[in-house]
Write a protein that holds these residues in place. Structure first.
Motif, PDB file in Angstrom:
ATOM      1  N   GLU A   1       0.814  -1.220   0.000  1.00 46.82           N
ATOM      2  CA  GLU A   1       0.000   0.000   0.000  1.00 46.82           C
ATOM      3  C   GLU A   1       0.850   1.274   0.000  1.00 46.82           C
ATOM      4  O   GLU A   1       0.370   2.332  -0.366  1.00 46.82           O
ATOM      5  CB  GLU A   1      -1.002  -0.007   1.161  1.00 46.82           C
ATOM      6  CG  GLU A   1      -0.394  -0.175   2.519  1.00 46.82           C
ATOM      7  CD  GLU A   1      -1.464  -0.316   3.601  1.00 46.82           C
ATOM      8  OE1 GLU A   1      -2.643  -0.051   3.337  1.00 46.82           O
ATOM      9  OE2 GLU A   1      -1.087  -0.671   4.740  1.00 46.82           O
ATOM     10  N   PHE A   2       2.134   1.137   0.374  1.00 42.91           N
ATOM     11  CA  PHE A   2       2.984   2.337   0.318  1.00 42.91           C
ATOM     12  C   PHE A   2       3.527   2.579  -1.097  1.00 42.91           C
ATOM     13  O   PHE A   2       4.188   3.577  -1.344  1.00 42.91           O
ATOM     14  CB  PHE A   2       4.172   2.214   1.283  1.00 42.91           C
ATOM     15  CG  PHE A   2       3.778   2.109   2.744  1.00 42.91           C
ATOM     16  CD1 PHE A   2       2.525   2.507   3.180  1.00 42.91           C
ATOM     17  CD2 PHE A   2       4.681   1.629   3.683  1.00 42.91           C
ATOM     18  CE1 PHE A   2       2.169   2.415   4.524  1.00 42.91           C
ATOM     19  CE2 PHE A   2       4.338   1.532   5.025  1.00 42.91           C
ATOM     20  CZ  PHE A   2       3.075   1.923   5.443  1.00 42.91           C
TER      21      PHE A   2
ATOM     22  N   PHE B   1       7.282   6.165  -1.949  1.00 41.06           N
ATOM     23  CA  PHE B   1       6.949   6.347  -3.363  1.00 41.06           C
ATOM     24  C   PHE B   1       7.267   7.783  -3.747  1.00 41.06           C
ATOM     25  O   PHE B   1       6.977   8.722  -3.009  1.00 41.06           O
ATOM     26  CB  PHE B   1       5.440   6.104  -3.588  1.00 41.06           C
ATOM     27  CG  PHE B   1       5.013   6.421  -4.999  1.00 41.06           C
ATOM     28  CD1 PHE B   1       4.936   5.423  -5.950  1.00 41.06           C
ATOM     29  CD2 PHE B   1       4.728   7.731  -5.379  1.00 41.06           C
ATOM     30  CE1 PHE B   1       4.574   5.722  -7.263  1.00 41.06           C
ATOM     31  CE2 PHE B   1       4.363   8.035  -6.684  1.00 41.06           C
ATOM     32  CZ  PHE B   1       4.284   7.028  -7.622  1.00 41.06           C
TER      33      PHE B   1
ATOM     34  N   ARG C   1       0.750  18.902 -10.751  1.00 42.75           N
ATOM     35  CA  ARG C   1       0.856  19.681  -9.517  1.00 42.75           C
ATOM     36  C   ARG C   1       0.783  21.176  -9.825  1.00 42.75           C
ATOM     37  O   ARG C   1       0.107  21.936  -9.148  1.00 42.75           O
ATOM     38  CB  ARG C   1       2.165  19.344  -8.785  1.00 42.75           C
ATOM     39  CG  ARG C   1       2.199  17.913  -8.304  1.00 42.75           C
ATOM     40  CD  ARG C   1       3.388  17.670  -7.415  1.00 42.75           C
ATOM     41  NE  ARG C   1       4.525  17.061  -8.063  1.00 42.75           N
ATOM     42  CZ  ARG C   1       4.732  15.748  -8.171  1.00 42.75           C
ATOM     43  NH1 ARG C   1       3.866  14.908  -7.645  1.00 42.75           N
ATOM     44  NH2 ARG C   1       5.797  15.267  -8.762  1.00 42.75           N
TER      45      ARG C   1
ATOM     46  N   PHE D   1      -2.905  11.174   0.360  1.00 40.50           N
ATOM     47  CA  PHE D   1      -1.822  10.346  -0.216  1.00 40.50           C
ATOM     48  C   PHE D   1      -0.627  11.241  -0.542  1.00 40.50           C
ATOM     49  O   PHE D   1      -0.099  11.227  -1.655  1.00 40.50           O
ATOM     50  CB  PHE D   1      -2.309   9.600  -1.466  1.00 40.50           C
ATOM     51  CG  PHE D   1      -3.713   9.070  -1.325  1.00 40.50           C
ATOM     52  CD1 PHE D   1      -3.986   8.102  -0.369  1.00 40.50           C
ATOM     53  CD2 PHE D   1      -4.760   9.561  -2.096  1.00 40.50           C
ATOM     54  CE1 PHE D   1      -5.292   7.626  -0.195  1.00 40.50           C
ATOM     55  CE2 PHE D   1      -6.049   9.094  -1.927  1.00 40.50           C
ATOM     56  CZ  PHE D   1      -6.319   8.123  -0.987  1.00 40.50           C
TER      57      PHE D   1
ATOM     58  N   GLU E   1      -0.814  11.065   5.038  1.00 40.88           N
ATOM     59  CA  GLU E   1       0.047  10.014   4.474  1.00 40.88           C
ATOM     60  C   GLU E   1       0.198   8.878   5.484  1.00 40.88           C
ATOM     61  O   GLU E   1       0.430   9.116   6.670  1.00 40.88           O
ATOM     62  CB  GLU E   1       1.421  10.608   4.109  1.00 40.88           C
ATOM     63  CG  GLU E   1       2.479   9.612   3.712  1.00 40.88           C
ATOM     64  CD  GLU E   1       2.112   8.666   2.577  1.00 40.88           C
ATOM     65  OE1 GLU E   1       1.626   9.130   1.539  1.00 40.88           O
ATOM     66  OE2 GLU E   1       2.314   7.448   2.745  1.00 40.88           O
ATOM     67  N   LEU E   2       0.091   7.652   4.980  1.00 47.10           N
ATOM     68  CA  LEU E   2       0.128   6.460   5.831  1.00 47.10           C
ATOM     69  C   LEU E   2       1.543   5.963   6.130  1.00 47.10           C
ATOM     70  O   LEU E   2       1.817   5.439   7.210  1.00 47.10           O
ATOM     71  CB  LEU E   2      -0.657   5.336   5.110  1.00 47.10           C
ATOM     72  CG  LEU E   2      -0.978   4.061   5.866  1.00 47.10           C
ATOM     73  CD1 LEU E   2      -1.794   4.332   7.127  1.00 47.10           C
ATOM     74  CD2 LEU E   2      -1.763   3.105   4.963  1.00 47.10           C
TER      75      LEU E   2
ATOM     76  N   GLY F   1      -1.299   8.851   8.865  1.00 45.29           N
ATOM     77  CA  GLY F   1      -2.440   7.947   9.066  1.00 45.29           C
ATOM     78  C   GLY F   1      -3.163   7.610   7.782  1.00 45.29           C
ATOM     79  O   GLY F   1      -2.821   8.092   6.700  1.00 45.29           O
ATOM     80  N   ASP F   2      -4.204   6.782   7.948  1.00 46.24           N
ATOM     81  CA  ASP F   2      -5.029   6.296   6.844  1.00 46.24           C
ATOM     82  C   ASP F   2      -6.120   7.330   6.540  1.00 46.24           C
ATOM     83  O   ASP F   2      -6.865   7.727   7.447  1.00 46.24           O
ATOM     84  CB  ASP F   2      -5.641   4.956   7.306  1.00 46.24           C
ATOM     85  CG  ASP F   2      -6.541   4.326   6.269  1.00 46.24           C
ATOM     86  OD1 ASP F   2      -7.020   5.027   5.356  1.00 46.24           O
ATOM     87  OD2 ASP F   2      -6.789   3.113   6.386  1.00 46.24           O
ATOM     88  N   VAL F   3      -6.204   7.736   5.284  1.00 49.43           N
ATOM     89  CA  VAL F   3      -7.188   8.751   4.875  1.00 49.43           C
ATOM     90  C   VAL F   3      -8.586   8.396   5.401  1.00 49.43           C
ATOM     91  O   VAL F   3      -9.311   9.257   5.923  1.00 49.43           O
ATOM     92  CB  VAL F   3      -7.204   8.879   3.331  1.00 49.43           C
ATOM     93  CG1 VAL F   3      -8.479   9.541   2.840  1.00 49.43           C
ATOM     94  CG2 VAL F   3      -5.978   9.657   2.846  1.00 49.43           C
TER      95      VAL F   3
ATOM     96  N   PHE G   1     -11.484   5.645  -1.487  1.00 49.56           N
ATOM     97  CA  PHE G   1     -11.372   6.811  -0.599  1.00 49.56           C
ATOM     98  C   PHE G   1     -12.243   7.975  -1.088  1.00 49.56           C
ATOM     99  O   PHE G   1     -12.177   9.069  -0.540  1.00 49.56           O
ATOM    100  CB  PHE G   1      -9.900   7.238  -0.493  1.00 49.56           C
ATOM    101  CG  PHE G   1      -9.020   6.143   0.052  1.00 49.56           C
ATOM    102  CD1 PHE G   1      -8.770   6.040   1.417  1.00 49.56           C
ATOM    103  CD2 PHE G   1      -8.480   5.176  -0.792  1.00 49.56           C
ATOM    104  CE1 PHE G   1      -7.981   5.010   1.917  1.00 49.56           C
ATOM    105  CE2 PHE G   1      -7.698   4.146  -0.298  1.00 49.56           C
ATOM    106  CZ  PHE G   1      -7.440   4.063   1.065  1.00 49.56           C
TER     107      PHE G   1
END
Ligand SMILES: C[S@@+](CC[C@H](N)C(=O)[O-])C[C@H]1O[C@@H](n2cnc3c(N)ncnc32)[C@H](O)[C@@H]1O
Length: 348
Positions: free
Chosen positions: A140-141, A174, A183, A200, A223-224, A250-252, A278
């Motif tokens: 997941e990262f 990542f 961006r 993220f 960000e996790l 943390g998790d969104v 999400f």
């Protein structure tokens, strides 16, 4: 220094054998007379090797002039180091993250990876480190396993984009420079005083580029991956935007209900694989009056917008909100069959 004197007739064969054994000193120029060529050697070959491989050649001690010509391409730099068979396997394209090149080395060339890495540095003066990819993006990262093969022995890259500087450990987080245009595009849409949910956030490129290039008030950077959060904090300090970018580890899907409900004018969702899980959090994070969501997905190139548009419609229905699609675009190719798309939409 040592040289190998070779009769003209044998030159091509001997040159190839010397290249295969990595025995040619490429910093020196060979010498040529009417009857022979003298190759500069990187080290003295053993007597048994000379007897076995280079019977018709003579080992000599002599001086050679410096080879000051800079190779024009990776292929050019490696031309005396790879056999014709090895050349077939060479992948000449590679990604760069600022001062770091990231390259795939096929199994057939692993024994020459050091030479390939050195050649990349020789050809590209801005590259200080070459990393070899040793697997696909994982977990997941979304981390890609990488190892240094030439230059500085580090996986930390320094990268500059739109007036910002980033330091990041490519082995632990990542990062892709490929969304730089996105961006900047989003920065130009952000209005005075906006509060942005940078989901993220990784090592911080979206919120930090916004802080430097838009009149936003602040960004919540969720960000996790703890290693990415660590680098993000360093990047926030490097770019002096502590007053504008607030990292939230943390998790969104946990952070939003606990801390961000109704707080954002805009949400960015750069998680193209799995970001759909999400979408509800993005709806929840927007202020009651609505706002804009930038939604990224990987989709089949032949029909890329159908599924993400359906997902957006479905979520809007669940929340009983009206949406307006503002923009949709294929951002880049991801694989021969898949593309990355972005859809900007407003919740009214
Ligand atoms: C594709 S990367 C994008 C990173 C960064 N925005 C960039 O453009 O370089 C996705 C990021 O989302 C993080 N991530 C994955 N699942 C997450 C979750 N449930 N909550 C928060 N972050 C998550 C990953 O660790 C990774 O850093």
């Amino acid at each position: 220094m040592y040289g190998l004197k070779v009769p003209l007739k044998q030159v091509q064969k001997v040159k190839q054998s010397l290249a295969d054994l990595n025995l040619i000193d490429r910093n020196k120029l060979f010498k040529k007379t009417k009857t022979c060529v003298v190759f500069p050697l990187s080290k003295k070959p053993s007597a048994s090797l000379l007897a076995k491989k280079f019977k018709t050649a003579e080992l000599v001690e002599t001086d050679f002039a410096e080879n000051n010509r800079k190779p024009r391409s990776l292929k050019d730099a490696l031309k005396n180091m790879l056999s014709p068979e090895e050349k077939k396997h060479l992948i000449t394209s590679f990604d760069t993250v600022g001062n770091t090149a990231v390259i795939e080395i096929p199994e057939e060339l692993e024994h020459k990876q050091k030479e390939i890495g050195k050649a990349i540095i020789e050809v590209n003066t801005n590259i200080e480190t070459v990393l070899k990819i040793s697997g696909a993006h994982q977990g997941e990262f979304r981390i890609q396993p990488v190892k240094p093969i030439a230059g500085k022995k580090t996986t930390v890259a320094t990268y500059k984009e739109h007036g910002c500087v980033f330091k990041l450990d490519l082995a632990k987080s990542f990062f892709s420079p490929r969304l730089g245009t996105e961006r900047f595009r989003i920065s130009k849409q952000i209005k005075e005083g906006e509060e942005v949910g940078a989901f993220f956030a990784g090592v911080g490129p979206f919120p930090i580029v916004f802080a430097k290039n838009s009149p936003m008030k602040k960004a919540f950077a969720v960000e996790l991956n703890p290693d990415a959060v660590k680098d993000m904090k360093q990047n926030i300090a490097l770019n002096k935007c502590e007053e504008k970018v607030f990292p939230i580890p943390g998790d969104v899907n946990k952070v939003v209900p606990e801390q961000l409900v109704g707080k954002c004018d805009r949400v960015t969702m750069p998680l193209p694989k799995g970001g759909e899980h999400f979408l509800e959090s993005a709806f929840l994070a927007l202020k009651p009056g609505g706002g804009v969501i930038h939604f990224y997905q990987f989709e089949p190139a032949d029909n890329p917008f159908k599924s993400p548009l359906e997902r957006i419609e479905k979520t809007a229905k669940k929340f009983n909100r009206k949406i307006k699609i503002l923009y949709k675009k294929k951002v880049r190719s991801f694989s021969p069959k898949d593309v990355q798309v972005v859809i900007d939409f407003r919740i009214e």
